[in-house]
Design an enzyme around this catalytic site. Structure first.
Site, PDB file in Angstrom:
ATOM      1  N   HIS A 132      43.105  35.062  19.026  1.00 27.57           N
ATOM      2  CA  HIS A 132      44.164  35.275  18.034  1.00 27.57           C
ATOM      3  C   HIS A 132      43.970  36.666  17.414  1.00 27.57           C
ATOM      4  O   HIS A 132      42.848  37.179  17.354  1.00 27.57           O
ATOM      5  CB  HIS A 132      44.032  34.191  16.958  1.00 27.57           C
ATOM      6  CG  HIS A 132      45.099  34.190  15.917  1.00 27.57           C
ATOM      7  ND1 HIS A 132      45.094  35.055  14.851  1.00 27.57           N
ATOM      8  CD2 HIS A 132      46.189  33.408  15.773  1.00 27.57           C
ATOM      9  CE1 HIS A 132      46.156  34.801  14.087  1.00 27.57           C
ATOM     10  NE2 HIS A 132      46.832  33.825  14.623  1.00 27.57           N
ATOM     11  N   GLN A 189      41.871  26.108  14.920  1.00 27.14           N
ATOM     12  CA  GLN A 189      42.573  25.018  15.612  1.00 27.14           C
ATOM     13  C   GLN A 189      41.612  23.934  16.066  1.00 27.14           C
ATOM     14  O   GLN A 189      41.942  23.140  16.951  1.00 27.14           O
ATOM     15  CB  GLN A 189      43.337  25.588  16.828  1.00 27.14           C
ATOM     16  CG  GLN A 189      44.382  26.624  16.488  1.00 27.14           C
ATOM     17  CD  GLN A 189      45.576  26.080  15.694  1.00 27.14           C
ATOM     18  OE1 GLN A 189      45.753  24.884  15.555  1.00 27.14           O
ATOM     19  NE2 GLN A 189      46.376  26.977  15.157  1.00 27.14           N
ATOM     20  N   LYS A 222      45.615  24.365   7.616  1.00 23.58           N
ATOM     21  CA  LYS A 222      45.789  23.776   8.938  1.00 23.58           C
ATOM     22  C   LYS A 222      45.167  22.401   9.037  1.00 23.58           C
ATOM     23  O   LYS A 222      45.199  21.785  10.099  1.00 23.58           O
ATOM     24  CB  LYS A 222      45.192  24.704  10.002  1.00 23.58           C
ATOM     25  CG  LYS A 222      45.898  26.051  10.108  1.00 23.58           C
ATOM     26  CD  LYS A 222      45.356  26.831  11.277  1.00 23.58           C
ATOM     27  CE  LYS A 222      45.851  28.249  11.266  1.00 23.58           C
ATOM     28  NZ  LYS A 222      47.309  28.366  11.528  1.00 23.58           N
ATOM     29  N   CYS A 249      50.732  35.258  17.566  1.00 23.58           N
ATOM     30  CA  CYS A 249      49.646  36.202  17.233  1.00 23.58           C
ATOM     31  C   CYS A 249      48.625  36.308  18.359  1.00 23.58           C
ATOM     32  O   CYS A 249      47.416  36.436  18.131  1.00 23.58           O
ATOM     33  CB  CYS A 249      48.947  35.823  15.930  1.00 23.58           C
ATOM     34  SG  CYS A 249      50.017  35.714  14.516  1.00 23.58           S
ATOM     35  N   ASP A 273      35.914  31.067  16.065  1.00 25.13           N
ATOM     36  CA  ASP A 273      37.154  30.902  15.287  1.00 25.13           C
ATOM     37  C   ASP A 273      37.600  29.462  15.465  1.00 25.13           C
ATOM     38  O   ASP A 273      38.075  29.081  16.533  1.00 25.13           O
ATOM     39  CB  ASP A 273      38.202  31.889  15.824  1.00 25.13           C
ATOM     40  CG  ASP A 273      39.607  31.598  15.317  1.00 25.13           C
ATOM     41  OD1 ASP A 273      40.515  32.389  15.623  1.00 25.13           O
ATOM     42  OD2 ASP A 273      39.826  30.575  14.630  1.00 25.13           O
TER      43      ASP A 273
HETATM   44  C1  LIG Z   1      43.192  30.350  16.512  1.00 22.87           C
HETATM   45  C2  LIG Z   1      43.659  30.930  15.212  1.00 22.87           C
HETATM   46  N1  LIG Z   1      42.853  31.813  14.569  1.00 22.87           N
HETATM   47  C3  LIG Z   1      43.230  32.356  13.390  1.00 22.87           C
HETATM   48  C4  LIG Z   1      44.450  32.033  12.812  1.00 22.87           C
HETATM   49  C5  LIG Z   1      44.803  32.654  11.464  1.00 22.87           C
HETATM   50  O1  LIG Z   1      44.816  31.635  10.475  1.00 22.87           O
HETATM   51  P1  LIG Z   1      45.245  32.076   8.978  1.00 22.87           P
HETATM   52  O2  LIG Z   1      45.091  30.810   8.144  1.00 22.87           O
HETATM   53  O3  LIG Z   1      46.695  32.544   9.083  1.00 22.87           O
HETATM   54  O4  LIG Z   1      44.314  33.204   8.599  1.00 22.87           O
HETATM   55  C6  LIG Z   1      45.304  31.122  13.450  1.00 22.87           C
HETATM   56  C7  LIG Z   1      46.646  30.784  12.851  1.00 22.87           C
HETATM   57  N2  LIG Z   1      47.661  30.615  13.868  1.00 22.87           N
HETATM   58  C8  LIG Z   1      48.993  30.316  13.448  1.00 22.87           C
HETATM   59  C9  LIG Z   1      49.686  31.527  12.878  1.00 22.87           C
HETATM   60  S1  LIG Z   1      49.843  32.795  14.065  1.00 22.87           S
HETATM   61  C10 LIG Z   1      49.779  29.746  14.637  1.00 22.87           C
HETATM   62  O5  LIG Z   1      50.972  29.446  14.464  1.00 22.87           O
HETATM   63  O6  LIG Z   1      49.159  29.578  15.696  1.00 22.87           O
HETATM   64  C11 LIG Z   1      44.905  30.559  14.658  1.00 22.87           C
HETATM   65  O7  LIG Z   1      45.696  29.677  15.318  1.00 22.87           O
END
Ligand SMILES: Cc1ncc(COP(=O)(O)O)c(CN[C@@H](CS)C(=O)O)c1O
Length: 409
Positions: A124, A204, A227, A367, A201
Protein backbone atom coordinates in the site's frame (compact mmCIF):
# COMPACT_ATOMS: atom_id res chain seq x y z
CA UNK A 1 -15.22 -22.18 15.34
CA UNK A 2 -19.02 -21.92 15.09
CA UNK A 3 -21.14 -19.47 13.13
CA UNK A 4 -21.99 -15.86 13.84
CA UNK A 5 -25.40 -14.66 14.99
CA UNK A 6 -25.56 -12.26 12.07
CA UNK A 7 -28.96 -10.76 12.90
CA UNK A 8 -27.86 -9.94 16.42
CA UNK A 9 -24.59 -8.50 15.18
CA UNK A 10 -26.33 -6.45 12.50
CA UNK A 11 -28.64 -4.98 15.14
CA UNK A 12 -25.53 -3.38 16.68
CA UNK A 13 -24.94 -1.36 13.48
CA UNK A 14 -27.88 1.01 12.88
CA UNK A 15 -26.19 2.35 9.72
CA UNK A 16 -26.93 -0.97 8.02
CA UNK A 17 -30.63 -0.06 8.12
CA UNK A 18 -29.99 3.01 5.96
CA UNK A 19 -31.89 3.08 2.68
CA UNK A 20 -31.23 4.98 -0.52
CA UNK A 21 -33.94 5.05 -3.20
CA UNK A 22 -35.90 2.66 -0.99
CA UNK A 23 -33.09 0.08 -1.12
CA UNK A 24 -31.30 -1.03 2.03
CA UNK A 25 -27.57 -0.34 1.86
CA UNK A 26 -25.32 -3.30 1.10
CA UNK A 27 -22.01 -2.22 2.60
CA UNK A 28 -19.13 -4.15 1.04
CA UNK A 29 -16.33 -1.57 1.44
CA UNK A 30 -14.93 -2.75 4.78
CA UNK A 31 -11.30 -2.77 3.65
CA UNK A 32 -11.66 1.04 3.30
CA UNK A 33 -13.32 1.43 6.67
CA UNK A 34 -15.63 -0.68 8.79
CA UNK A 35 -18.87 0.40 10.42
CA UNK A 36 -19.04 1.26 14.14
CA UNK A 37 -21.22 -0.75 16.54
CA UNK A 38 -23.36 0.84 19.26
CA UNK A 39 -21.09 -0.40 22.10
CA UNK A 40 -18.18 1.57 20.60
CA UNK A 41 -20.30 4.67 19.97
CA UNK A 42 -21.74 4.42 23.49
CA UNK A 43 -18.29 4.05 25.08
CA UNK A 44 -17.06 7.20 23.35
CA UNK A 45 -20.25 9.11 24.12
CA UNK A 46 -20.04 8.09 27.77
CA UNK A 47 -16.41 9.22 27.85
CA UNK A 48 -17.40 12.67 26.62
CA UNK A 49 -20.39 12.80 28.96
CA UNK A 50 -18.66 11.56 32.10
CA UNK A 51 -14.88 11.62 31.90
CA UNK A 52 -13.64 14.05 29.27
CA UNK A 53 -10.44 15.73 30.39
CA UNK A 54 -6.85 16.05 29.24
CA UNK A 55 -4.39 13.32 30.19
CA UNK A 56 -1.00 13.04 31.90
CA UNK A 57 -1.19 16.54 33.32
CA UNK A 58 -4.17 17.31 35.50
CA UNK A 59 -4.29 16.45 39.21
CA UNK A 60 -8.06 16.58 39.37
CA UNK A 61 -10.43 13.61 39.39
CA UNK A 62 -11.55 13.90 35.77
CA UNK A 63 -8.00 14.10 34.45
CA UNK A 64 -7.00 11.12 36.54
CA UNK A 65 -9.94 9.11 35.18
CA UNK A 66 -9.18 10.16 31.60
CA UNK A 67 -5.49 9.29 32.06
CA UNK A 68 -6.37 5.88 33.47
CA UNK A 69 -8.72 5.21 30.54
CA UNK A 70 -6.11 6.30 28.02
CA UNK A 71 -3.34 4.23 29.59
CA UNK A 72 -5.64 1.22 30.01
CA UNK A 73 -6.41 1.32 26.28
CA UNK A 74 -2.68 0.83 25.60
CA UNK A 75 -2.71 -2.22 27.87
CA UNK A 76 -5.81 -3.59 26.09
CA UNK A 77 -4.20 -3.23 22.68
CA UNK A 78 -0.99 -4.88 23.95
CA UNK A 79 -3.01 -7.83 25.21
CA UNK A 80 -5.01 -8.03 21.96
CA UNK A 81 -1.95 -8.29 19.67
CA UNK A 82 0.34 -10.22 22.02
CA UNK A 83 2.73 -7.39 22.87
CA UNK A 84 4.56 -7.49 26.18
CA UNK A 85 3.00 -4.28 27.47
CA UNK A 86 1.98 -0.66 26.91
CA UNK A 87 5.62 0.32 26.33
CA UNK A 88 5.39 -1.41 22.95
CA UNK A 89 2.11 0.22 21.89
CA UNK A 90 2.27 3.73 20.38
CA UNK A 91 -1.01 5.41 19.49
CA UNK A 92 -0.81 7.26 16.17
CA UNK A 93 -3.45 8.70 13.87
CA UNK A 94 -3.54 5.65 11.56
CA UNK A 95 -1.43 2.98 9.85
CA UNK A 96 0.06 5.58 7.54
CA UNK A 97 1.40 7.65 10.43
CA UNK A 98 2.73 4.48 12.07
CA UNK A 99 4.78 3.74 8.95
CA UNK A 100 6.05 7.33 8.89
CA UNK A 101 7.01 7.22 12.56
CA UNK A 102 9.46 4.37 11.94
CA UNK A 103 10.64 5.80 8.63
CA UNK A 104 11.53 9.13 10.25
CA UNK A 105 12.55 8.06 13.75
CA UNK A 106 14.56 5.03 12.65
CA UNK A 107 15.01 5.26 8.87
CA UNK A 108 16.42 8.77 8.58
CA UNK A 109 19.20 8.05 11.08
CA UNK A 110 19.88 4.39 10.30
CA UNK A 111 19.70 4.25 6.49
CA UNK A 112 22.42 5.39 4.12
CA UNK A 113 24.04 4.61 0.74
CA UNK A 114 24.52 0.86 0.36
CA UNK A 115 21.60 0.01 2.62
CA UNK A 116 18.57 -1.65 1.06
CA UNK A 117 14.88 -1.37 1.94
CA UNK A 118 12.96 -4.43 0.78
CA UNK A 119 9.25 -4.01 0.01
CA UNK A 120 6.79 -6.13 -1.93
CA UNK A 121 5.06 -5.27 -5.20
CA UNK A 122 1.70 -5.38 -3.38
CA UNK A 123 2.55 -2.70 -0.79
CA UNK A 124 0.00 0.00 0.00
CA UNK A 125 1.21 3.57 -0.60
CA UNK A 126 1.35 4.03 3.21
CA UNK A 127 4.39 1.77 3.17
CA UNK A 128 5.62 2.03 -0.41
CA UNK A 129 5.70 5.81 -0.81
CA UNK A 130 7.01 6.35 2.73
CA UNK A 131 9.99 4.02 2.38
CA UNK A 132 10.59 5.05 -1.24
CA UNK A 133 10.94 8.71 -0.20
CA UNK A 134 13.05 7.96 2.87
CA UNK A 135 15.33 5.92 0.63
CA UNK A 136 15.64 8.92 -1.72
CA UNK A 137 16.53 11.15 1.25
CA UNK A 138 19.10 8.78 2.71
CA UNK A 139 20.64 7.34 -0.44
CA UNK A 140 19.39 3.86 0.37
CA UNK A 141 18.07 1.56 -2.36
CA UNK A 142 14.61 -0.01 -2.59
CA UNK A 143 13.97 -3.56 -3.86
CA UNK A 144 10.56 -5.12 -4.46
CA UNK A 145 9.73 -8.78 -3.90
CA UNK A 146 7.84 -9.96 -6.98
CA UNK A 147 4.34 -11.40 -6.97
CA UNK A 148 3.47 -14.40 -9.13
CA UNK A 149 0.56 -14.75 -11.53
CA UNK A 150 -1.73 -15.85 -8.67
CA UNK A 151 -0.96 -12.73 -6.67
CA UNK A 152 1.15 -14.57 -4.10
CA UNK A 153 4.64 -13.42 -3.12
CA UNK A 154 7.43 -15.17 -5.00
CA UNK A 155 9.30 -16.46 -1.95
CA UNK A 156 12.27 -17.61 -4.02
CA UNK A 157 12.59 -13.99 -5.12
CA UNK A 158 12.15 -12.90 -1.49
CA UNK A 159 15.18 -15.01 -0.57
CA UNK A 160 17.13 -13.31 -3.39
CA UNK A 161 16.04 -9.81 -2.34
CA UNK A 162 16.71 -10.10 1.38
CA UNK A 163 20.49 -10.06 1.85
CA UNK A 164 23.13 -8.76 4.26
CA UNK A 165 22.61 -5.33 2.60
CA UNK A 166 18.97 -5.31 3.70
CA UNK A 167 18.37 -2.89 6.55
CA UNK A 168 14.60 -3.31 6.81
CA UNK A 169 11.83 -5.32 5.22
CA UNK A 170 8.41 -3.63 5.10
CA UNK A 171 5.66 -6.00 3.97
CA UNK A 172 1.89 -6.06 4.02
CA UNK A 173 0.31 -8.88 6.04
CA UNK A 174 -2.85 -8.97 3.89
CA UNK A 175 -3.06 -7.18 0.55
CA UNK A 176 -5.94 -4.69 0.34
CA UNK A 177 -6.10 -5.24 -3.43
CA UNK A 178 -5.43 -8.96 -3.95
CA UNK A 179 -6.65 -10.37 -0.64
CA UNK A 180 -3.38 -12.28 -0.47
CA UNK A 181 -2.29 -13.37 3.01
CA UNK A 182 1.50 -13.17 3.10
CA UNK A 183 3.80 -15.52 5.09
CA UNK A 184 4.91 -12.71 7.40
CA UNK A 185 6.56 -15.02 9.93
CA UNK A 186 8.72 -16.57 7.21
CA UNK A 187 9.51 -13.12 5.79
CA UNK A 188 10.48 -11.91 9.26
CA UNK A 189 12.73 -14.95 9.75
CA UNK A 190 14.43 -14.16 6.43
CA UNK A 191 14.99 -10.54 7.50
CA UNK A 192 16.40 -11.58 10.87
CA UNK A 193 18.75 -14.11 9.26
CA UNK A 194 20.37 -11.07 7.65
CA UNK A 195 20.17 -8.83 10.74
CA UNK A 196 17.46 -6.75 9.06
CA UNK A 197 14.37 -5.41 10.77
CA UNK A 198 10.85 -6.52 9.84
CA UNK A 199 7.95 -4.06 9.66
CA UNK A 200 4.55 -5.64 8.96
CA UNK A 201 1.60 -3.58 7.77
CA UNK A 202 -1.37 -5.21 9.49
CA UNK A 203 -4.13 -2.81 8.46
CA UNK A 204 -6.07 -5.62 6.72
CA UNK A 205 -5.10 -8.34 9.19
CA UNK A 206 -5.63 -7.21 12.81
CA UNK A 207 -9.35 -6.45 12.19
CA UNK A 208 -9.97 -9.76 10.49
CA UNK A 209 -7.95 -12.56 12.13
CA UNK A 210 -6.02 -13.39 15.26
CA UNK A 211 -2.62 -11.67 15.21
CA UNK A 212 0.22 -12.39 17.63
CA UNK A 213 3.08 -9.99 16.99
CA UNK A 214 5.48 -11.97 19.18
CA UNK A 215 4.74 -15.19 17.31
CA UNK A 216 5.44 -13.37 14.03
CA UNK A 217 8.46 -11.82 15.76
CA UNK A 218 7.96 -8.57 13.82
CA UNK A 219 10.04 -5.65 14.99
CA UNK A 220 7.25 -3.23 14.06
CA UNK A 221 3.58 -3.85 13.27
CA UNK A 222 0.96 -1.25 12.29
CA UNK A 223 -2.83 -1.07 12.02
CA UNK A 224 -5.79 1.36 12.26
CA UNK A 225 -8.76 1.58 14.60
CA UNK A 226 -11.29 2.50 11.89
CA UNK A 227 -10.76 -0.80 10.06
CA UNK A 228 -11.68 -2.86 13.09
CA UNK A 229 -15.09 -1.47 14.14
CA UNK A 230 -13.31 1.36 15.97
CA UNK A 231 -13.17 5.12 15.39
CA UNK A 232 -11.13 7.04 12.86
CA UNK A 233 -8.24 9.12 14.19
CA UNK A 234 -6.39 6.37 16.01
CA UNK A 235 -3.83 3.87 14.77
CA UNK A 236 -1.26 1.69 16.45
CA UNK A 237 2.44 1.20 16.00
CA UNK A 238 3.70 -1.88 17.80
CA UNK A 239 7.47 -1.88 18.25
CA UNK A 240 9.88 -4.08 20.18
CA UNK A 241 10.74 -2.16 23.33
CA UNK A 242 14.50 -2.19 22.88
CA UNK A 243 14.11 -0.64 19.41
CA UNK A 244 11.68 2.05 20.56
CA UNK A 245 14.01 2.87 23.47
CA UNK A 246 16.88 3.45 21.02
CA UNK A 247 14.80 5.60 18.63
CA UNK A 248 14.49 9.34 18.99
CA UNK A 249 11.07 10.96 18.46
CA UNK A 250 10.43 12.85 15.22
CA UNK A 251 7.44 14.85 16.51
CA UNK A 252 8.12 17.12 19.49
CA UNK A 253 6.02 19.01 22.01
CA UNK A 254 4.28 18.58 25.33
CA UNK A 255 3.59 15.21 26.90
CA UNK A 256 6.59 13.55 25.23
CA UNK A 257 9.28 15.27 27.33
CA UNK A 258 10.84 14.52 30.71
CA UNK A 259 12.84 17.77 31.25
CA UNK A 260 13.06 20.91 29.12
CA UNK A 261 15.58 23.74 29.53
CA UNK A 262 16.37 26.63 27.20
CA UNK A 263 19.31 24.55 25.98
CA UNK A 264 17.89 21.09 25.41
CA UNK A 265 15.26 18.51 26.33
CA UNK A 266 15.03 14.90 27.44
CA UNK A 267 12.28 12.46 26.58
CA UNK A 268 9.50 10.77 28.52
CA UNK A 269 9.32 7.00 28.98
CA UNK A 270 7.66 4.73 26.44
CA UNK A 271 5.12 4.91 24.93
CA UNK A 272 4.63 8.62 25.76
CA UNK A 273 7.93 9.59 24.07
CA UNK A 274 6.20 9.06 20.73
CA UNK A 275 2.87 10.64 21.65
CA UNK A 276 3.28 14.45 21.55
CA UNK A 277 0.48 16.86 22.34
CA UNK A 278 -3.08 15.97 23.29
CA UNK A 279 -3.61 12.39 22.12
CA UNK A 280 -6.73 10.71 20.69
CA UNK A 281 -8.27 10.05 24.12
CA UNK A 282 -11.89 9.35 23.19
CA UNK A 283 -10.63 7.36 20.20
CA UNK A 284 -8.52 5.22 22.52
CA UNK A 285 -11.63 4.52 24.60
CA UNK A 286 -13.43 3.61 21.37
CA UNK A 287 -10.59 1.36 20.23
CA UNK A 288 -10.67 -0.53 23.51
CA UNK A 289 -14.44 -0.96 23.16
CA UNK A 290 -13.95 -2.20 19.58
CA UNK A 291 -11.45 -4.81 20.79
CA UNK A 292 -13.89 -5.92 23.47
CA UNK A 293 -16.62 -6.17 20.81
CA UNK A 294 -14.52 -8.19 18.36
CA UNK A 295 -13.13 -10.50 21.03
CA UNK A 296 -16.63 -11.22 22.30
CA UNK A 297 -17.45 -12.49 18.80
CA UNK A 298 -14.08 -14.21 18.51
CA UNK A 299 -11.33 -13.43 16.00
CA UNK A 300 -11.27 -17.00 14.70
CA UNK A 301 -15.01 -16.79 14.00
CA UNK A 302 -14.58 -13.44 12.27
CA UNK A 303 -11.82 -14.85 10.07
CA UNK A 304 -13.90 -17.92 9.21
CA UNK A 305 -16.98 -15.82 8.41
CA UNK A 306 -15.10 -13.44 6.13
CA UNK A 307 -13.29 -16.25 4.33
CA UNK A 308 -16.58 -18.07 3.79
CA UNK A 309 -18.13 -14.96 2.26
CA UNK A 310 -15.05 -14.29 0.14
CA UNK A 311 -15.10 -17.88 -1.12
CA UNK A 312 -18.80 -17.59 -1.98
CA UNK A 313 -18.21 -14.26 -3.74
CA UNK A 314 -15.18 -15.68 -5.59
CA UNK A 315 -17.18 -18.68 -6.82
CA UNK A 316 -20.15 -16.55 -7.92
CA UNK A 317 -17.90 -14.02 -9.66
CA UNK A 318 -15.94 -16.81 -11.36
CA UNK A 319 -19.18 -18.42 -12.56
CA UNK A 320 -20.09 -15.20 -14.38
CA UNK A 321 -17.44 -16.08 -16.97
CA UNK A 322 -16.45 -12.51 -17.90
CA UNK A 323 -14.93 -11.32 -14.64
CA UNK A 324 -11.20 -11.20 -13.95
CA UNK A 325 -10.49 -11.90 -10.28
CA UNK A 326 -7.15 -10.86 -8.76
CA UNK A 327 -5.27 -12.78 -6.09
CA UNK A 328 -5.17 -16.41 -4.96
CA UNK A 329 -8.07 -18.83 -5.15
CA UNK A 330 -10.09 -19.20 -1.91
CA UNK A 331 -8.12 -20.81 0.89
CA UNK A 332 -5.63 -19.95 3.63
CA UNK A 333 -3.81 -17.52 1.29
CA UNK A 334 -6.93 -15.37 0.71
CA UNK A 335 -8.61 -13.08 3.21
CA UNK A 336 -12.13 -11.63 3.23
CA UNK A 337 -11.94 -9.39 0.15
CA UNK A 338 -12.15 -9.90 -3.60
CA UNK A 339 -10.67 -7.56 -6.22
CA UNK A 340 -11.99 -7.96 -9.75
CA UNK A 341 -12.84 -6.33 -13.06
CA UNK A 342 -15.88 -6.90 -15.33
CA UNK A 343 -14.82 -7.21 -18.98
CA UNK A 344 -15.37 -4.03 -21.01
CA UNK A 345 -16.69 -2.06 -18.00
CA UNK A 346 -14.38 0.37 -16.18
CA UNK A 347 -14.31 -0.25 -12.43
CA UNK A 348 -15.57 3.28 -11.74
CA UNK A 349 -18.56 2.74 -14.04
CA UNK A 350 -19.23 -0.60 -12.41
CA UNK A 351 -19.12 0.91 -8.91
CA UNK A 352 -21.49 3.62 -10.07
CA UNK A 353 -24.02 1.04 -11.24
CA UNK A 354 -23.48 -0.84 -7.98
CA UNK A 355 -24.38 2.39 -6.21
CA UNK A 356 -27.62 2.59 -8.19
CA UNK A 357 -28.42 -0.69 -6.46
CA UNK A 358 -27.15 0.71 -3.13
CA UNK A 359 -24.30 -1.78 -3.16
CA UNK A 360 -21.21 -0.02 -1.74
CA UNK A 361 -17.96 -1.34 -3.16
CA UNK A 362 -14.61 0.36 -3.78
CA UNK A 363 -13.29 1.12 -7.28
CA UNK A 364 -9.93 2.64 -8.10
CA UNK A 365 -6.30 1.92 -7.41
CA UNK A 366 -6.80 1.25 -3.67
CA UNK A 367 -3.55 3.15 -3.00
CA UNK A 368 -1.60 0.44 -4.80
CA UNK A 369 -0.85 2.13 -8.14
CA UNK A 370 2.40 0.22 -8.85
CA UNK A 371 0.53 -3.05 -8.25
CA UNK A 372 -2.20 -2.03 -10.68
CA UNK A 373 0.48 -1.17 -13.24
CA UNK A 374 1.86 -4.67 -12.70
CA UNK A 375 -1.66 -6.13 -13.16
CA UNK A 376 -2.00 -4.10 -16.36
CA UNK A 377 -5.14 -2.29 -15.25
CA UNK A 378 -5.72 1.34 -14.24
CA UNK A 379 -8.30 0.42 -11.63
CA UNK A 380 -10.12 -2.50 -10.05
CA UNK A 381 -13.37 -3.06 -8.21
CA UNK A 382 -13.29 -4.56 -4.74
CA UNK A 383 -15.85 -6.16 -2.45
CA UNK A 384 -14.62 -6.51 1.14
CA UNK A 385 -16.53 -8.23 3.92
CA UNK A 386 -16.89 -7.96 7.67
CA UNK A 387 -18.76 -9.50 10.58
CA UNK A 388 -22.16 -8.10 9.54
CA UNK A 389 -22.19 -9.12 5.86
CA UNK A 390 -24.28 -12.00 4.51
CA UNK A 391 -24.44 -14.39 1.55
CA UNK A 392 -27.62 -12.59 0.48
CA UNK A 393 -25.54 -9.42 0.14
CA UNK A 394 -23.13 -11.28 -2.13
CA UNK A 395 -26.14 -12.30 -4.22
CA UNK A 396 -27.15 -8.61 -4.46
CA UNK A 397 -23.61 -7.78 -5.61
CA UNK A 398 -23.87 -10.36 -8.39
CA UNK A 399 -27.35 -9.16 -9.41
CA UNK A 400 -26.06 -5.59 -9.66
CA UNK A 401 -23.12 -6.78 -11.78
CA UNK A 402 -25.55 -8.57 -14.10
CA UNK A 403 -27.47 -5.31 -14.44
CA UNK A 404 -24.25 -3.43 -15.22
CA UNK A 405 -23.41 -5.97 -17.89
CA UNK A 406 -26.79 -5.40 -19.55
CA UNK A 407 -26.40 -1.64 -19.39
CA UNK A 408 -22.97 -1.71 -21.00
CA UNK A 409 -23.69 -4.56 -23.44
C1 LIG B 1 -2.85 -2.54 3.60
C2 LIG B 1 -3.11 -1.12 4.02
N1 LIG B 1 -2.11 -0.42 4.59
C3 LIG B 1 -2.30 0.86 4.99
C4 LIG B 1 -3.53 1.48 4.82
C5 LIG B 1 -3.69 2.91 5.32
O1 LIG B 1 -4.60 2.92 6.42
P1 LIG B 1 -4.97 4.36 7.05
O2 LIG B 1 -5.87 4.04 8.24
O3 LIG B 1 -5.69 5.12 5.95
O4 LIG B 1 -3.65 5.00 7.42
C6 LIG B 1 -4.59 0.78 4.23
C7 LIG B 1 -5.92 1.45 4.01
N2 LIG B 1 -6.53 1.04 2.76
C8 LIG B 1 -7.78 1.61 2.40
C9 LIG B 1 -7.63 3.03 1.92
S1 LIG B 1 -6.65 3.12 0.48
C10 LIG B 1 -8.45 0.74 1.32
O5 LIG B 1 -9.55 1.10 0.87
O6 LIG B 1 -7.86 -0.30 1.00
C11 LIG B 1 -4.38 -0.54 3.83
O7 LIG B 1 -5.38 -1.26 3.25
Amino acid sequence: VGTLDIERIRSDFPILEREFDDQQVVYLDNAATTQTPDPVIDAMSDYYRQTNSNVHRGIHHLSQEASEAYERAHDRVADFIGASGREEVIFTKNTTESENLVAYSWGLSELGPGDEVVLTEMEHHASLVTWQQIAHETGADVKYIRIDEDGRLDMDHARECITDDTAILSAVHVSNTLGTVNPVTELTELAHEHDALSFIDGAQAVPNRPVDVEAIDADFYAFSGHKMAGPTGIGVLYGKQHLLEEMDPYLYGGGMIRKVTFEDSTWADLPWKFEPGTPPIAEAVGLEAAIDYLEEIGMERIQAHEEELAEYAYERLEAEGDIEIYGPEPGPDRSGLVGFNLESVHAHDLASIMNDHTVAIRAGDHCTQPLHDKLGVAASARASFYVYNTREEVDKLIAAIDDARQLFA
